[in-house]
Design an enzyme around this catalytic site. Structure first.
Site, PDB file in Angstrom:
ATOM      1  N   HIS A  41       0.852  -1.424  -0.111  1.00 32.31           N
ATOM      2  CA  HIS A  41       0.003   0.236  -0.128  1.00 32.31           C
ATOM      3  C   HIS A  41       0.958   1.168   0.054  1.00 32.31           C
ATOM      4  CE1 HIS A  41      -2.375  -3.441   1.512  1.00 32.31           C
ATOM      5  NE2 HIS A  41      -3.516  -2.428   1.186  1.00 32.31           N
ATOM      6  N   SER A 106       7.065   5.101   2.757  1.00 32.71           N
ATOM      7  CA  SER A 106       7.795   3.859   2.689  1.00 32.71           C
ATOM      8  C   SER A 106       8.503   3.519   1.667  1.00 32.71           C
ATOM      9  CB  SER A 106       6.876   2.661   3.297  1.00 32.71           C
ATOM     10  OG  SER A 106       5.751   2.556   2.432  1.00 32.71           O
ATOM     11  N   GLU A 124       0.115   0.214  -5.687  1.00 35.11           N
ATOM     12  CA  GLU A 124      -0.758   1.208  -5.352  1.00 35.11           C
ATOM     13  C   GLU A 124      -2.024   1.396  -6.143  1.00 35.11           C
ATOM     14  OE1 GLU A 124      -2.911   3.918  -3.511  1.00 35.11           O
ATOM     15  OE2 GLU A 124      -1.066   3.595  -2.686  1.00 35.11           O
ATOM     16  N   ASP A 149      -4.177  -3.735  -6.374  1.00 32.26           N
ATOM     17  CA  ASP A 149      -4.955  -3.966  -4.924  1.00 32.26           C
ATOM     18  C   ASP A 149      -3.635  -4.576  -4.299  1.00 32.26           C
ATOM     19  OD1 ASP A 149      -5.771  -4.528  -2.362  1.00 32.26           O
ATOM     20  OD2 ASP A 149      -7.889  -5.170  -3.267  1.00 32.26           O
ATOM     21  N   ASP A 170       0.662  -2.181   4.788  1.00 31.61           N
ATOM     22  CA  ASP A 170       0.262  -0.775   5.709  1.00 31.61           C
ATOM     23  C   ASP A 170      -1.081  -0.087   5.082  1.00 31.61           C
ATOM     24  OD1 ASP A 170       0.404   1.523   6.924  1.00 31.61           O
ATOM     25  OD2 ASP A 170       1.693   2.374   5.419  1.00 31.61           O
TER      26      ASP A 170
END
Length: 294
Positions: A41, A106, A124, A149, A170
């Site tokens: 994510h 990140s 993403e 996803d 995350d």
């Protein structure tokens, strides 16, 4: 699809997550062999703290702002150095005027710490955020950005071809059932890549099903599972997030001692009331680690 991390970038939850992530990346580099970071994510990767969105909440001021201004012991500073050096690199004027303008998400943080042989796979789903993340890493042969996803990546993108890796999960926790989804996602990923190191982030707030979440993770019977939690304010005095935690599966053998060292220092730097707390403990595996060290 509505979540925008820019409102929260650099807050206390990011500090914990990114301090741990930096240590995982550095530890992987103790061997010459390449590894891959899978960021499920990923967000936009780099955040402008001077933007209207970041200024609206100002959460970074009580997070990375306080940590960058804090004076730590040499031992704590040594553990935090890779993470805080990356923030300083993006803010070259900080030591002159104390100004923070940019904060690494990140994927950017991982990439800043890489050697030439290391690789990043960033997922993403949000179209606008994917486009911004793609532009950030355009032309970077060490990074692959995919519009996907992140939950699907735990099946489709594991194991990495390097056979070594850190998997950061995350999710934004916008919808109900995310704790259960996180546990199930780990189960899927671990079956495919049992040798990987996993870092799972989760929020702490009043009424959150943390005990049930921990029990779900323990039921997976994964041998080595370390937990770190940090709260900055009592849940009685917070309307939303009052802390966060990370679960590290297959952690470096040094990580628990490092957490015991840095968590109290981070708590002291970012605490908003006297009820702030921190802890690091084994969900599973302390006896396994002790036998290994013997």
């Amino acid at each position: 699809m509505n979540y925008r991390h820019i409102y929260h970038a650099g807050n206390f939850a990011d500090v914990l997550k990114h301090a741990v992530l930096a240590q995982l990346v550095i530890y992987m580099q103790k061997k010459d062999k390449a590894f891959r970071v899978l960021d499920t994510h990923a967000g936009i990767g780099l955040y402008d703290l001077s933007s209207e969105e970041a200024q609206k909440t100002g959460e970074w001021r009580d997070g990375i702002g306080k940590v960058m201004a804090a004076e730590f012991s040499p031992q704590v500073a040594a553990v935090l150095k890779p993470y805080l050096d990356a923030v300083r690199e993006l803010n070259p004027d900080f030591d002159k005027n104390g100004t923070l303008k940019l904060y690494p998400g990140s994927p950017k943080l991982s990439r800043m710490l890489f050697r030439p042989q290391d690789r990043l796979a960033a997922m993403e789903l949000h179209p606008d955020d994917f486009n911004r993340l793609s532009r950030l890493f355009e032309g970077d042969f060490q990074t692959r950005v995919t519009e996907l996803d992140g939950w699907l990546a735990l099946g489709a993108h594991l194991p990495p071809k390097e056979k070594r890796g850190v998997v950061l999960v995350d999710p934004p926790f916008e919808i109900e059932g995310e704790y259960e989804r996180l546990a199930k996602g780990l189960a899927t990923a671990y079956r495919r890549f049992p040798g990987g190191t996993y870092c799972l982030w989760y929020p702490l707030k009043k009424g959150a099903p943390i005990k049930a979440f921990h029990e779900q993770l323990q039921a997976l019977n994964i041998p080595k599972m370390l937990c770190a939690e940090l709260t900055v304010i009592s849940d009685r005095g917070a309307t939303g997030l009052n802390g966060s935690g990370v679960i590290v599966v297959n952690p470096p053998f040094t990580l628990k001692d490092e957490l015991h060292l840095v968590l109290p220092a981070l708590k002291e730097a970012m605490a908003k009331d006297r009820y702030a707390s921190q802890r690091a403990f084994w969900l599973r595996g302390e006896e396994v680690i002790e036998r290994d060290e013997d």
